[in-house]
Motif scaffolding. Structure first.
Motif, mmCIF file in Angstrom:
data_model
loop_
_atom_site.group_PDB
_atom_site.id
_atom_site.type_symbol
_atom_site.label_atom_id
_atom_site.label_comp_id
_atom_site.label_asym_id
_atom_site.label_seq_id
_atom_site.Cartn_x
_atom_site.Cartn_y
_atom_site.Cartn_z
ATOM 1 N N GLU A 86 -51.692 -5.036 -22.249
ATOM 2 C CA GLU A 86 -52.008 -5.583 -23.568
ATOM 3 C C GLU A 86 -52.636 -6.965 -23.466
ATOM 4 O O GLU A 86 -53.581 -7.284 -24.202
ATOM 5 N N ALA A 87 -52.134 -7.808 -22.554
ATOM 6 C CA ALA A 87 -52.688 -9.153 -22.374
ATOM 7 C C ALA A 87 -54.132 -9.074 -21.882
ATOM 8 O O ALA A 87 -55.005 -9.802 -22.385
ATOM 9 N N SER A 88 -54.396 -8.197 -20.929
ATOM 10 C CA SER A 88 -55.766 -8.048 -20.422
ATOM 11 C C SER A 88 -56.684 -7.495 -21.502
ATOM 12 O O SER A 88 -57.836 -7.927 -21.631
ATOM 13 N N GLN A 89 -56.181 -6.542 -22.281
ATOM 14 C CA GLN A 89 -56.984 -5.980 -23.371
ATOM 15 C C GLN A 89 -57.292 -7.048 -24.413
ATOM 16 O O GLN A 89 -58.411 -7.111 -24.937
ATOM 17 N N HIS A 90 -56.315 -7.903 -24.687
ATOM 18 C CA HIS A 90 -56.519 -8.990 -25.649
ATOM 19 C C HIS A 90 -57.591 -9.968 -25.137
ATOM 20 O O HIS A 90 -58.465 -10.398 -25.896
ATOM 21 N N GLU A 91 -57.515 -10.303 -23.843
ATOM 22 C CA GLU A 91 -58.527 -11.186 -23.250
ATOM 23 C C GLU A 91 -59.912 -10.554 -23.307
ATOM 24 O O GLU A 91 -60.904 -11.235 -23.587
ATOM 25 N N LEU A 92 -59.987 -9.254 -23.042
ATOM 26 C CA LEU A 92 -61.269 -8.557 -23.094
ATOM 27 C C LEU A 92 -61.821 -8.549 -24.515
ATOM 28 O O LEU A 92 -63.023 -8.768 -24.717
ATOM 29 N N ASP A 93 -60.951 -8.323 -25.489
ATOM 30 C CA ASP A 93 -61.388 -8.353 -26.886
ATOM 31 C C ASP A 93 -61.913 -9.732 -27.261
ATOM 32 O O ASP A 93 -62.917 -9.858 -27.966
ATOM 33 N N LYS A 94 -61.218 -10.761 -26.777
ATOM 34 C CA LYS A 94 -61.667 -12.130 -27.028
ATOM 35 C C LYS A 94 -63.044 -12.376 -26.415
ATOM 36 O O LYS A 94 -63.923 -12.970 -27.037
ATOM 37 N N TYR A 95 -63.223 -11.891 -25.176
ATOM 38 C CA TYR A 95 -64.507 -12.059 -24.512
ATOM 39 C C TYR A 95 -65.604 -11.314 -25.261
ATOM 40 O O TYR A 95 -66.691 -11.859 -25.484
ATOM 41 N N ALA A 151 -65.793 -10.505 -28.308
ATOM 42 C CA ALA A 151 -66.100 -11.103 -29.610
ATOM 43 C C ALA A 151 -67.039 -12.296 -29.468
ATOM 44 O O ALA A 151 -67.878 -12.535 -30.346
ATOM 45 N N HIS A 152 -66.906 -13.038 -28.371
ATOM 46 C CA HIS A 152 -67.731 -14.245 -28.175
ATOM 47 C C HIS A 152 -68.199 -14.350 -26.722
ATOM 48 O O HIS A 152 -67.839 -15.289 -26.004
ATOM 49 N N PRO A 153 -69.033 -13.430 -26.243
ATOM 50 C CA PRO A 153 -69.439 -13.477 -24.836
ATOM 51 C C PRO A 153 -70.330 -14.673 -24.504
ATOM 52 O O PRO A 153 -70.369 -15.121 -23.360
ATOM 53 N N TYR A 154 -70.998 -15.223 -25.493
ATOM 54 C CA TYR A 154 -71.916 -16.340 -25.258
ATOM 55 C C TYR A 154 -71.177 -17.623 -24.895
ATOM 56 O O TYR A 154 -71.770 -18.542 -24.347
ATOM 57 N N THR A 155 -69.899 -17.716 -25.166
ATOM 58 C CA THR A 155 -69.165 -18.950 -24.859
ATOM 59 C C THR A 155 -68.698 -19.000 -23.406
ATOM 60 O O THR A 155 -68.243 -20.043 -22.948
#
Length: 129
Positions: free
Chosen positions: A56-65, A67-71
């Motif tokens: 779940e933590a890795s999936q959350h990090e991937l979702d965050k990435y 959502a904003h890959p340009y950052t």
């Protein structure tokens, strides 16, 4: 000389494949009796819970990435592939742990049935006498 190189390469490949096969499921700790299938099932359930949290933590990090890959700059692609690899490994590990849980629960149930049948046989024998 070529034969020696081939032997070395073959032994390295065999060693790597053998170590991959042997490293499938984590061994049960020494403080748990391997014949106590209920305890082993509980151990694998706790492992599955830990892996599920990591997934779940890795999936959350991937979702965050995503959502904003340009950052993330150039390291973003490395992070993306790393997270995908982690998620894939965690899913495989979770499936193995859950498979072990089911196996040991079935074994525990059959052990309990056997104990019940032994008790029933003893009762029948005492009734005969």
């Amino acid at each position: 000389m070529k034969a020696l190189k081939l032997k070395v390469i073959a032994s390295l490949l065999f060693g790597l494949s053998a170590s991959a096969v042997l490293a499938e499921a984590p061994a049960v700790p020494s403080n748990i009796n391997p014949d106590d299938h209920a305890a082993v099932a509980n151990y694998y359930e706790s492992l599955a819970k830990t892996v599920s949290e990591k997934l779940e933590a890795s999936q959350h990090e991937l979702d965050k990435y995503e959502a904003h890959p340009y950052t993330y700059g150039r390291q973003g692609q490395d992070l993306n592939s790393h997270l995908h690899a982690n998620i894939r490994e965690y899913k495989e590990e979770l499936a193995e742990d859950l498979e072990q849980v089911e196996l040991h629960k079935k074994m525990s149930a059959t052990d309990q049935d056997r104990q019940f049948n032994k008790a029933k046989i003893k009762l029948d024998e005492s009734a005969i006498q």
